[in-house]
Design an enzyme around this catalytic site. Sequence first.
Site, PDB file in Angstrom:
ATOM      1  N   ARG A   1     -14.481  12.882   7.104  1.00 39.81           N
ATOM      2  CA  ARG A   1     -13.209  13.553   7.414  1.00 39.81           C
ATOM      3  C   ARG A   1     -12.835  14.532   6.314  1.00 39.81           C
ATOM      4  O   ARG A   1     -12.273  15.590   6.574  1.00 39.81           O
ATOM      5  CB  ARG A   1     -12.102  12.511   7.605  1.00 39.81           C
ATOM      6  CG  ARG A   1     -12.225  11.716   8.905  1.00 39.81           C
ATOM      7  CD  ARG A   1     -11.341  10.485   8.880  1.00 39.81           C
ATOM      8  NE  ARG A   1      -9.982  10.813   8.517  1.00 39.81           N
ATOM      9  CZ  ARG A   1      -9.201  10.045   7.759  1.00 39.81           C
ATOM     10  NH1 ARG A   1      -9.651   8.894   7.276  1.00 39.81           N
ATOM     11  NH2 ARG A   1      -7.975  10.410   7.483  1.00 39.81           N
TER      12      ARG A   1
ATOM     13  N   LYS B   1      -8.876  -1.610   5.922  1.00 40.76           N
ATOM     14  CA  LYS B   1      -9.125  -2.223   4.605  1.00 40.76           C
ATOM     15  C   LYS B   1      -8.092  -3.300   4.293  1.00 40.76           C
ATOM     16  O   LYS B   1      -8.430  -4.361   3.764  1.00 40.76           O
ATOM     17  CB  LYS B   1      -9.113  -1.144   3.513  1.00 40.76           C
ATOM     18  CG  LYS B   1     -10.260  -0.154   3.595  1.00 40.76           C
ATOM     19  CD  LYS B   1     -10.385   0.692   2.353  1.00 40.76           C
ATOM     20  CE  LYS B   1      -9.217   1.616   2.141  1.00 40.76           C
ATOM     21  NZ  LYS B   1      -9.231   2.780   3.044  1.00 40.76           N
TER      22      LYS B   1
ATOM     23  N   SER C   1      -7.848   3.980   8.792  1.00 40.77           N
ATOM     24  CA  SER C   1      -8.500   3.929   7.491  1.00 40.77           C
ATOM     25  C   SER C   1      -7.775   2.965   6.566  1.00 40.77           C
ATOM     26  O   SER C   1      -8.378   2.084   5.943  1.00 40.77           O
ATOM     27  CB  SER C   1      -8.530   5.331   6.877  1.00 40.77           C
ATOM     28  OG  SER C   1      -8.991   5.296   5.549  1.00 40.77           O
TER      29      SER C   1
ATOM     30  N   HIS D   1       0.852  -1.190   0.000  1.00 44.19           N
ATOM     31  CA  HIS D   1       0.000   0.000   0.000  1.00 44.19           C
ATOM     32  C   HIS D   1       0.884   1.235   0.000  1.00 44.19           C
ATOM     33  O   HIS D   1       1.801   1.357   0.809  1.00 44.19           O
ATOM     34  CB  HIS D   1      -0.910   0.057   1.224  1.00 44.19           C
ATOM     35  CG  HIS D   1      -1.744   1.305   1.254  1.00 44.19           C
ATOM     36  ND1 HIS D   1      -2.894   1.443   0.516  1.00 44.19           N
ATOM     37  CD2 HIS D   1      -1.555   2.495   1.882  1.00 44.19           C
ATOM     38  CE1 HIS D   1      -3.395   2.647   0.704  1.00 44.19           C
ATOM     39  NE2 HIS D   1      -2.601   3.313   1.528  1.00 44.19           N
TER      40      HIS D   1
ATOM     41  N   ASP E   1     -15.234   2.586   6.924  1.00 42.68           N
ATOM     42  CA  ASP E   1     -14.171   3.477   6.472  1.00 42.68           C
ATOM     43  C   ASP E   1     -14.651   4.419   5.374  1.00 42.68           C
ATOM     44  O   ASP E   1     -14.324   5.603   5.373  1.00 42.68           O
ATOM     45  CB  ASP E   1     -12.969   2.677   5.976  1.00 42.68           C
ATOM     46  CG  ASP E   1     -11.890   3.593   5.434  1.00 42.68           C
ATOM     47  OD1 ASP E   1     -11.403   4.436   6.201  1.00 42.68           O
ATOM     48  OD2 ASP E   1     -11.566   3.490   4.246  1.00 42.68           O
TER      49      ASP E   1
END
Length: 428
Positions: free
Chosen positions: A173, A192, A188, A87, A166
């Site tokens: 947000r 996931k 967040s 990620h 999320d």
Amino acid sequence: MTAEPFDTVDLIRTKRDGGVLAEAEIDWLIDAYTRGAIAEEQMSALAMAIFFRGLDGTELARWTQAMINTGERLDFSGLSRPTADKHSTGGVGDKITLPLAPLVAACGVAVPQLSGRGLGHTGGTLDKLESIPGWQAKLSNEAMLRQLEDVGAVICAAGAGLAPADAKLYALRDVTGTVESIPLIASSIMSKKIAEGTGALVLDVKVGSGAFMKQPEDARALARTMVELGGAAGVRTVALVTDMSTPLGLTAGNALEVAESVEVLAGGGPADVVELTLALAREMLAAAGRDDQDPADALASGRAMDVWRSMISAQGGDPDAALPTARETEVITAPADGILATLDAYAVGIAAWRLGAGRARKEDPVQAAAGVQLHAKPGDRVTTGQPLITLHTDTPERFGRAREALDGGWSIADASVPERTVIIDRLA
């Protein structure tokens, strides 16, 4: 109507005053917000309290788990090979996922890469791949598992069933000024990724002008928080902190970045893209227990390219099809001889966005061929009149604002500049 076990206002006050939320309170809070039992203005107040007061380690682990529990968890235990995922926190020219997923798969580790779309100046992996004719981002869980077994890699959109809390909290947000909270960013991302079910996770935490985190200490804090969350959930997690003051590679856009990724898979491509791709591949293979494999060999032999072609074909794409090209281009040239001293990632990202490569709102379309092509990087010698940057778009009325974005975004000096370090730190 059943009474709720907690009062939202009490929880807001607790966090506002620096207190600690109990595990049962957090579980209820996330579940109640997801099912609509907590008003948006109340969750906004709580998010702002967390922005200023933070969450301690126990609170954050429970908050992340509660978000995971609002949806499904994928299970890759039936695959014949281990899994690893990567990620990135997002940047300009960050096409690393494209060559990385097939490269790691070519070394015997399955890569379930659930990716997103671009917003603002940062590009989205799905937008890039959709510039390939026929390629489809959406896959069922069954199709994803089948492709992981048959091909070894999949890059696709995350289903709505993964951590639905999320998606709702992220949107809140975004409009309440609470995005820049390390606990909320970390939960967040990790909710996931943990729900995705991968066995190992490597994080690429960007820092610099083109990144979300501008300062190295903030990037390290975010990386450390996510590594701890992954470990607490039983996912082997490593983080690299990497430079995003200058764009990665020589392109920022969609089809432009796909073409550059294919160059890397063919054994070429810009040195910084190759360096980071190999570094992340080695981390993923080690985390998955396959550090006996050298990803450089898989690049050189063409095995990674074979997996890329199979991966694109499996999702309806034609790996041999010509990529879209922009109807209009405009070249910015060097005004003097010297060394290109700076090239600001944020300025390049904004220019690409204004040319049509990105979107201001989630529902906006993008131009597949729009973007910015760089002809030099900091440290390179340039001469008067030499092309520095080519702007690509289908709508030439965009050129003016793209050029404005680049004003002051690069500089030429007489003396040499320090060599850029792509990888700044490693946390595990």
